[in-house]
Design an enzyme around this catalytic site. Structure first.
Site, PDB file in Angstrom:
ATOM      1  N   CYS A 104       0.824  -1.214   0.000  1.00  0.00           N
ATOM      2  CA  CYS A 104       0.000   0.000   0.000  1.00  0.00           C
ATOM      3  C   CYS A 104       0.855   1.261   0.000  1.00  0.00           C
ATOM      4  CB  CYS A 104      -0.934   0.001   1.202  1.00  0.00           C
ATOM      5  SG  CYS A 104      -2.034  -1.418   1.240  1.00  0.00           S
ATOM      6  N   HIS A 106      -2.613   6.973   3.580  1.00  0.00           N
ATOM      7  CA  HIS A 106      -3.120   5.791   2.870  1.00  0.00           C
ATOM      8  C   HIS A 106      -4.496   5.451   3.431  1.00  0.00           C
ATOM      9  CE1 HIS A 106      -3.813   1.811   1.571  1.00  0.00           C
ATOM     10  NE2 HIS A 106      -3.469   1.233   2.713  1.00  0.00           N
ATOM     11  N   ASN A 153     -10.164   0.186   0.618  1.00  0.00           N
ATOM     12  CA  ASN A 153      -8.701   0.275   0.627  1.00  0.00           C
ATOM     13  C   ASN A 153      -8.189  -0.213  -0.727  1.00  0.00           C
ATOM     14  OD1 ASN A 153      -5.971  -0.354   0.859  1.00  0.00           O
ATOM     15  ND2 ASN A 153      -6.124  -0.943   3.017  1.00  0.00           N
TER      16      ASN A 153
HETATM   17  C1  LIG Z   1      -9.731  -6.034  10.302  1.00  0.00           C
HETATM   18  C2  LIG Z   1     -10.248  -5.272  11.518  1.00  0.00           C
HETATM   19  C3  LIG Z   1     -11.405  -4.377  11.119  1.00  0.00           C
HETATM   20  C4  LIG Z   1     -10.723  -6.305  12.550  1.00  0.00           C
HETATM   21  O1  LIG Z   1     -11.107  -5.611  13.704  1.00  0.00           O
HETATM   22  P1  LIG Z   1     -10.640  -6.095  15.128  1.00  0.00           P
HETATM   23  O2  LIG Z   1     -11.297  -5.240  16.100  1.00  0.00           O
HETATM   24  O3  LIG Z   1      -9.141  -6.170  15.127  1.00  0.00           O
HETATM   25  O4  LIG Z   1     -11.292  -7.535  15.117  1.00  0.00           O
HETATM   26  P2  LIG Z   1     -10.822  -8.855  15.823  1.00  0.00           P
HETATM   27  O5  LIG Z   1     -10.242  -9.753  14.790  1.00  0.00           O
HETATM   28  O6  LIG Z   1     -10.018  -8.590  17.074  1.00  0.00           O
HETATM   29  O7  LIG Z   1     -12.253  -9.373  16.261  1.00  0.00           O
HETATM   30  C5  LIG Z   1     -13.086  -8.661  17.171  1.00  0.00           C
HETATM   31  C6  LIG Z   1     -14.457  -9.275  17.157  1.00  0.00           C
HETATM   32  O8  LIG Z   1     -15.106  -8.974  15.907  1.00  0.00           O
HETATM   33  C7  LIG Z   1     -15.452 -10.189  15.232  1.00  0.00           C
HETATM   34  N1  LIG Z   1     -15.198  -9.963  13.808  1.00  0.00           N
HETATM   35  C8  LIG Z   1     -14.016  -9.998  13.157  1.00  0.00           C
HETATM   36  N2  LIG Z   1     -14.194  -9.709  11.867  1.00  0.00           N
HETATM   37  C9  LIG Z   1     -15.509  -9.489  11.702  1.00  0.00           C
HETATM   38  C10 LIG Z   1     -16.288  -9.139  10.592  1.00  0.00           C
HETATM   39  N3  LIG Z   1     -15.782  -8.942   9.370  1.00  0.00           N
HETATM   40  N4  LIG Z   1     -17.622  -8.961  10.775  1.00  0.00           N
HETATM   41  C11 LIG Z   1     -18.180  -9.141  11.977  1.00  0.00           C
HETATM   42  N5  LIG Z   1     -17.482  -9.471  13.079  1.00  0.00           N
HETATM   43  C12 LIG Z   1     -16.164  -9.650  12.942  1.00  0.00           C
HETATM   44  C13 LIG Z   1     -14.556 -11.247  15.816  1.00  0.00           C
HETATM   45  O9  LIG Z   1     -15.125 -12.515  15.709  1.00  0.00           O
HETATM   46  C14 LIG Z   1     -14.440 -10.792  17.237  1.00  0.00           C
HETATM   47  O10 LIG Z   1     -15.616 -11.177  17.951  1.00  0.00           O
HETATM   48  P3  LIG Z   1     -15.558 -11.588  19.520  1.00  0.00           P
HETATM   49  O11 LIG Z   1     -15.100 -10.350  20.229  1.00  0.00           O
HETATM   50  O12 LIG Z   1     -16.975 -11.978  19.809  1.00  0.00           O
HETATM   51  O13 LIG Z   1     -14.558 -12.715  19.584  1.00  0.00           O
HETATM   52  C15 LIG Z   1      -9.157  -4.420  12.191  1.00  0.00           C
HETATM   53  O14 LIG Z   1      -8.169  -5.219  12.758  1.00  0.00           O
HETATM   54  C16 LIG Z   1      -8.531  -3.472  11.245  1.00  0.00           C
HETATM   55  O15 LIG Z   1      -9.178  -2.647  10.678  1.00  0.00           O
HETATM   56  N6  LIG Z   1      -7.190  -3.541  11.087  1.00  0.00           N
HETATM   57  C17 LIG Z   1      -6.491  -2.721  10.157  1.00  0.00           C
HETATM   58  C18 LIG Z   1      -6.579  -3.359   8.866  1.00  0.00           C
HETATM   59  C19 LIG Z   1      -6.244  -2.437   7.762  1.00  0.00           C
HETATM   60  O16 LIG Z   1      -6.803  -1.416   7.595  1.00  0.00           O
HETATM   61  N7  LIG Z   1      -5.266  -2.832   6.992  1.00  0.00           N
HETATM   62  C20 LIG Z   1      -4.829  -2.080   5.923  1.00  0.00           C
HETATM   63  C21 LIG Z   1      -3.525  -2.608   5.542  1.00  0.00           C
HETATM   64  S1  LIG Z   1      -2.659  -1.467   4.639  1.00  0.00           S
END
Ligand SMILES: CC(C)(COP(=O)(O)OP(=O)(O)OC[C@H]1O[C@@H](n2cnc3c(N)ncnc32)[C@H](O)[C@@H]1OP(=O)(O)O)[C@@H](O)C(=O)NCCC(=O)NCCS
Length: 333
Positions: free
Chosen positions: A121, A254, A285
């Site tokens: 990215c 980004h 993204n």
């Molecule tokens: C991907 C992202 C949205 C996930 O969010 P998070 O808060 O880290 O989520 P987690 O994996 O810790 O999961 C938290 C909860 O949400 C749930 N969950 C995860 N993905 C889900 C989805 N797509 N829809 C619904 N629920 C979801 C999980 O099961 C978990 O539930 P629980 O608390 O009951 O166990 C987040 O990590 C993120 O935005 N990261 C940055 C990614 C990004 O922008 N990358 C760009 C790269 S350049």
């Protein structure tokens, strides 16, 4: 010993024109959730994303890059014959060989040097820096820089960590000489010890008819890293440009995720009134295309204008990151 002659370029460079391509097909969260176990509210709350665009089935990455490139040339008033180098930043060109850039150059009618930059990215900001140095070093009079991705081709639609995040698009600029510096020194680096955080599901030589290559991401790790590490990179880019945060009109990080953007802006303590790009809400993204697309959205919406001073910061797979202060270019009318 013979003295080898050297080229000498102009002291200052700028982005002379911007062009983008957003695919026609708009994909809502509800459509993504027809396959993905998630929902519109969760996606909007966790990422800010409302919609994204996917390329058509027969629309290639080279098609998208070529259109964005043509539009950047039109906006800059530079003829294709005056382009000395074409750089394509991408991680989703489906072939390792040949690179996308020579194909794009050919489609544009150019025999210029052409190569791809793979920095996830962060690719556009890497390519912009290389382009500026190519011009300042006298290697090329003008460089066409294109960030383009067709991430929809590399998504597992059932993966809750990636399926709703990534999308398609292209953005391009022409870099050339300028009276005043319009592209500041780059602040950049990498941390290959975290290469597993954003990666492809298998190596190309492991592919078989039952498996396809998809992007995988440890989203929580990205979230822990980017808003904090990128604040230091942002401060370095501003300081290298001899400026203060208060000199900035616009912040274009980004477009990874709205929560990353907002946490980063808070950590940076950006001055009141600075315009912050939030194109991720509509475009998702788009990796290497996200920075030029986000600039275009601000210019089109009238929130920013050509000549504004903007801080660009991009980060992603590698992990890699790059940022610089720039003067915003004009785009095609
Ligand atoms: C991907 C992202 C949205 C996930 O969010 P998070 O808060 O880290 O989520 P987690 O994996 O810790 O999961 C938290 C909860 O949400 C749930 N969950 C995860 N993905 C889900 C989805 N797509 N829809 C619904 N629920 C979801 C999980 O099961 C978990 O539930 P629980 O608390 O009951 O166990 C987040 O990590 C993120 O935005 N990261 C940055 C990614 C990004 O922008 N990358 C760009 C790269 S350049």
């Amino acid at each position: 010993m013979a003295t080898i002659g050297q080229r000498q370029g102009p002291a200052a460079t700028a982005m002379l024109g911007l062009g983008v391509y957003r695919p026609e097909r708009l994909v809502t969260n509800d459509e993504v959730c027809e396959v993905l176990d998630s929902n519109d509210e969760w996606i909007q709350t966790r990422s800010g994303i409302r919609t994204r665009r996917y390329a058509g089935e027969h629309e290639s990455l080279v098609d998208m890059a070529t259109i964005a490139g043509e539009r950047a040339l039109a906006a800059s008033g530079v003829a294709i014959a005056d382009i000395g180098t074409v750089i394509v930043a991408t991680s989703t060109h489906a072939q390792h060989t040949p690179a996308a850039a020579p194909l794009v150059a050919d489609r544009l009618g150019s025999k210029a040097a052409a190569f791809d930059v793979s920095a996830g990215c962060a690719g556009f900001c890497h390519a912009l820096s290389v382009a500026s140095d190519l011009v300042r070093g006298g290697t090329a009079r003008h460089v066409l820089v294109i960030g383009v991705e067709k991430l929809s081709m590399f998504l597992d639609p059932t993966d809750r960590g990636t399926a709703f995040i990534f999308a398609d698009g292209a953005g391009a600029v022409v870099v050339g000489a300028a009276d005043e510096p319009g592209i500041g020194p780059v602040a950049w680096g990498s941390d290959g010890s975290q290469s597993h955080v954003i990666t492809q599901s298998m190596r190309c030589n492991e592919l078989d008819s039952e498996h396809s290559l998809v992007v995988q991401m440890e989203g929580t790790q990205v979230f822990r890293w980017a808003p904090f590490a990128m604040a230091d990179v942002a401060r370095e880019a501003v300081s290298e440009a001899g400026l203060e945060l208060t000199d900035l009109d616009v912040f274009v990080p980004h477009q990874a995720n709205l929560r990353i953007t907002e946490t980063l802006a808070r950590n940076l303590k950006l001055p009141e009134g600075i315009v912050i790009a939030r194109d991720v809400q509509d475009a998702g993204n788009t990796s290497a295309a996200s920075v030029p697309l986000a600039i275009e959205a601000l210019l089109r919406g009238g929130e920013a204008k050509p000549g504004d001073t903007a801080l660009l910061i991009a980060f992603g797979a590698g992990l890699s990151y790059a940022g610089q202060v720039v003067t915003l270019p004009a785009m095609e009318a």
